[in-house]
Design a protein around this motif. Sequence first.
Motif, PDB file in Angstrom:
ATOM      1  N   MET A 394       0.827  -1.200   0.000  1.00 28.34           N
ATOM      2  CA  MET A 394       0.000   0.000   0.000  1.00 28.34           C
ATOM      3  C   MET A 394       0.865   1.255   0.000  1.00 28.34           C
ATOM      4  SD  MET A 394      -1.392   0.213   3.947  1.00 28.34           S
ATOM      5  CE  MET A 394      -1.983   1.884   3.814  1.00 28.34           C
ATOM      6  N   LEU A 395       0.278   2.329  -0.513  1.00 31.24           N
ATOM      7  CA  LEU A 395       0.886   3.661  -0.524  1.00 31.24           C
ATOM      8  C   LEU A 395      -0.034   4.605   0.234  1.00 31.24           C
ATOM      9  CD1 LEU A 395       2.657   6.079  -1.626  1.00 31.24           C
ATOM     10  CD2 LEU A 395       1.201   6.006  -3.649  1.00 31.24           C
ATOM     11  N   LYS A 396       0.549   5.391   1.114  1.00 29.45           N
ATOM     12  CA  LYS A 396      -0.218   6.361   1.896  1.00 29.45           C
ATOM     13  C   LYS A 396       0.422   7.731   1.740  1.00 29.45           C
ATOM     14  CE  LYS A 396      -1.429   7.458   6.723  1.00 29.45           C
ATOM     15  NZ  LYS A 396      -1.424   6.956   8.115  1.00 29.45           N
ATOM     16  N   MET A 397      -0.408   8.732   1.421  1.00 26.17           N
ATOM     17  CA  MET A 397       0.075  10.113   1.350  1.00 26.17           C
ATOM     18  C   MET A 397      -0.745  10.991   2.281  1.00 26.17           C
ATOM     19  SD  MET A 397       1.146  10.851  -2.600  1.00 26.17           S
ATOM     20  CE  MET A 397      -0.449  10.495  -3.348  1.00 26.17           C
ATOM     21  N   THR A 417      11.154   1.081  -1.999  1.00 34.13           N
ATOM     22  CA  THR A 417      12.324   1.950  -1.935  1.00 34.13           C
ATOM     23  C   THR A 417      12.614   2.646  -3.264  1.00 34.13           C
ATOM     24  OG1 THR A 417      13.745   0.029  -2.360  1.00 34.13           O
ATOM     25  CG2 THR A 417      13.410   0.677  -0.063  1.00 34.13           C
ATOM     26  N   GLU A 418      12.084   2.135  -4.365  1.00 36.22           N
ATOM     27  CA  GLU A 418      12.192   2.805  -5.657  1.00 36.22           C
ATOM     28  C   GLU A 418      11.068   3.824  -5.826  1.00 36.22           C
ATOM     29  OE1 GLU A 418      14.616   2.384  -7.748  1.00 36.22           O
ATOM     30  OE2 GLU A 418      15.553   0.497  -7.148  1.00 36.22           O
ATOM     31  N   LEU A 419       9.859   3.422  -5.451  1.00 35.08           N
ATOM     32  CA  LEU A 419       8.685   4.277  -5.657  1.00 35.08           C
ATOM     33  C   LEU A 419       8.723   5.552  -4.823  1.00 35.08           C
ATOM     34  CD1 LEU A 419       5.915   1.525  -5.651  1.00 35.08           C
ATOM     35  CD2 LEU A 419       6.558   2.934  -7.610  1.00 35.08           C
ATOM     36  N   ILE A 420       9.395   5.513  -3.670  1.00 31.36           N
ATOM     37  CA  ILE A 420       9.338   6.638  -2.736  1.00 31.36           C
ATOM     38  C   ILE A 420       9.905   7.921  -3.328  1.00 31.36           C
ATOM     39  CG2 ILE A 420      11.591   6.270  -1.648  1.00 31.36           C
ATOM     40  CD1 ILE A 420       8.277   7.222   0.103  1.00 31.36           C
ATOM     41  N   HIS A 421      10.764   7.815  -4.350  1.00 35.19           N
ATOM     42  CA  HIS A 421      11.425   9.009  -4.872  1.00 35.19           C
ATOM     43  C   HIS A 421      10.460   9.968  -5.567  1.00 35.19           C
ATOM     44  CE1 HIS A 421      14.862   6.145  -4.485  1.00 35.19           C
ATOM     45  NE2 HIS A 421      15.333   7.201  -3.861  1.00 35.19           N
ATOM     46  N   ILE A 422       9.336   9.456  -6.051  1.00 33.32           N
ATOM     47  CA  ILE A 422       8.328  10.359  -6.608  1.00 33.32           C
ATOM     48  C   ILE A 422       7.777  11.248  -5.500  1.00 33.32           C
ATOM     49  CG2 ILE A 422       6.074  10.502  -7.745  1.00 33.32           C
ATOM     50  CD1 ILE A 422       6.720   7.796  -9.075  1.00 33.32           C
ATOM     51  N   GLY A 423       7.425  10.641  -4.383  1.00 35.45           N
ATOM     52  CA  GLY A 423       6.939  11.413  -3.241  1.00 35.45           C
ATOM     53  C   GLY A 423       7.989  12.353  -2.698  1.00 35.45           C
ATOM     54  N   GLN A 424       9.254  11.902  -2.673  1.00 34.58           N
ATOM     55  CA  GLN A 424      10.347  12.749  -2.183  1.00 34.58           C
ATOM     56  C   GLN A 424      10.485  14.009  -3.033  1.00 34.58           C
ATOM     57  OE1 GLN A 424      14.183  11.131  -2.933  1.00 34.58           O
ATOM     58  NE2 GLN A 424      15.285  12.713  -1.807  1.00 34.58           N
ATOM     59  N   THR A 445       1.826   0.520 -14.215  1.00 30.60           N
ATOM     60  CA  THR A 445       2.972   0.561 -13.300  1.00 30.60           C
ATOM     61  C   THR A 445       2.467   0.610 -11.868  1.00 30.60           C
ATOM     62  OG1 THR A 445       3.046   2.984 -13.299  1.00 30.60           O
ATOM     63  CG2 THR A 445       4.431   1.841 -14.927  1.00 30.60           C
ATOM     64  N   LEU A 446       3.349   0.256 -10.931  1.00 26.30           N
ATOM     65  CA  LEU A 446       2.998   0.420  -9.522  1.00 26.30           C
ATOM     66  C   LEU A 446       2.945   1.894  -9.150  1.00 26.30           C
ATOM     67  CD1 LEU A 446       5.062  -2.403  -7.737  1.00 26.30           C
ATOM     68  CD2 LEU A 446       2.628  -2.393  -8.305  1.00 26.30           C
ATOM     69  N   ALA A 447       3.686   2.750  -9.908  1.00 26.90           N
ATOM     70  CA  ALA A 447       3.677   4.187  -9.640  1.00 26.90           C
ATOM     71  C   ALA A 447       2.291   4.781  -9.835  1.00 26.90           C
ATOM     72  CB  ALA A 447       4.680   4.895 -10.544  1.00 26.90           C
ATOM     73  N   GLU A 448       1.437   4.081 -10.545  1.00 29.33           N
ATOM     74  CA  GLU A 448       0.063   4.539 -10.724  1.00 29.33           C
ATOM     75  C   GLU A 448      -0.663   4.635  -9.381  1.00 29.33           C
ATOM     76  OE1 GLU A 448      -3.947   3.285 -13.263  1.00 29.33           O
ATOM     77  OE2 GLU A 448      -2.304   1.860 -12.964  1.00 29.33           O
ATOM     78  N   ALA A 449      -0.125   3.944  -8.367  1.00 24.79           N
ATOM     79  CA  ALA A 449      -0.705   4.031  -7.026  1.00 24.79           C
ATOM     80  C   ALA A 449      -0.705   5.473  -6.522  1.00 24.79           C
ATOM     81  CB  ALA A 449       0.054   3.132  -6.060  1.00 24.79           C
ATOM     82  N   TYR A 450       0.264   6.281  -6.969  1.00 26.07           N
ATOM     83  CA  TYR A 450       0.279   7.695  -6.584  1.00 26.07           C
ATOM     84  C   TYR A 450      -0.969   8.405  -7.098  1.00 26.07           C
ATOM     85  CZ  TYR A 450       5.021   7.958  -4.667  1.00 26.07           C
ATOM     86  OH  TYR A 450       6.139   7.832  -3.872  1.00 26.07           O
TER      87      TYR A 450
END
Length: 476
Positions: A394-397, A417-424, A445-450
């Motif tokens: 899961m992704l939480k913002m 650990t790869e996906l977090i850089h978008i949030g960073q 992509t998993l980045a679509e979770a954002y």
Amino acid sequence: MFQYDLVVVGSGPAGRRAAIQAAKLEKKVLVIEKGTRVGGVSVHTGTIPSKTMRETALNLSGWRERGFYGRSYRVKQEISADDLRRRLLITLDHEVDVLEHQFARNRVQQMRGRASFVDRNTLEIVKEDGEQLRVTTASVLLAVGTRPFRPDYIPFDHDRIIDSDEILEIKQVPRSMIVIGAGVIGVEYATIFSALDTNVTLIEPRDTMLDFIDKEILQDFTYQLRDRNMKLLFGQPVDKIEKDEGGKCRVTLKTGRTLTADMVLFAAGRMGATDTLNLPAIGIEPDSRGRIKVDPETFQTSVPGIYAAGDVVGFPSLASTSMEQGRIAARHAVGAPANEPPHFFPYGIYAVPEISTCGLTEEEVQQRNIPYECGIAHFRETSRGHIMGLDTGMLKMIFSLKTRRLLGAHIVGEGATELIHIGQAVLNLKGTVEYFVENTFNYPTLAEAYKIAGLDAWNRMGEAKKDTEVVPQPVG
């Protein structure tokens, strides 16, 4: 006046980045490394080995494919300790070769031996063959790293009762393991061996683990560990550890409970490797864990011209942040301007599953009395998650209701650990929820979770805005 502009003690992430930075500024630099090869703890016993072991375990066990093919699916039926080491040695050789080339290309001088202070500008070096010599320098950077905490009451035997350095040399993959200490290192190794189908028990004397992680993320992580039959024992300090006649390890808790396993890994903290530096000669006093206090902006110690960076200065003890600390310290040491690093940095825990976090947790937002809203996305909601067979993750913002800015991003699951850089990036650029709603993400992509989490938060924030609107009342 001095032989060198900067002497760096230690060649881990902080030391190598500092040395190369100073060399690029055309300064004369010497790196002193006590090990037989450069790289420090990060390359030889810490970051790189543990992550390589993790990747090997996941590949050979077929862990990532079990969502489709069932829990019994394995790429290799019998996984040996040699299987885990084979990939590790190849990776380490590559890392050392790259680092040696970087030093040579930038004209960084190297010396093998143990360094200690004679005075603020003089270091004595004892080489492996016993030869002693002294060097003088304008500035010194201490990047000596840490080593496992090994209390006297633990009967380490280098075979069955081991620390986190010795785990890389095990002779066979144990059928059962007790891990003492639920910090980052303990959690990583406990979950790696659990993925190898080792029966793992994780013991932590405190009532919680990983307290700096957002509680909702930690709850999801804890559920996943228990769901695969890992035993988690919190608030239960260890009384003693023994080996029985059959070679089994017996751990007795202060509650009176006794547990047995093939192997015990003690991973309850690390110590700064500062005891051989003769720090009293220059007036520096490390704390009880051997760590050195520094200025958080320049990384200079209480002694002018003496700097420290990396794990030896304490939290966050990450290879990534250590590199930045070393770079900033080196620039300050040679009189070059140095900008502060961005406020938000990513924290990665390479457990199975991964955890990565950046920014404020929900608990920290509440403590600061910031009006906020959250957006959640489960990996199973993404098409890429279905393709990969993921049913967890899961992704939480967290967003400010007042400014709509992103306050924190937190992920548990595959590729965290790869996906977090978008949030960073969005955090450091002060982006808002609209970034995630209005921008296009690659599909699938998993980045679509954002995008999913952003829309979830945007909908909730819209409802919150309506709830707080003041409706004009008719006069009279």
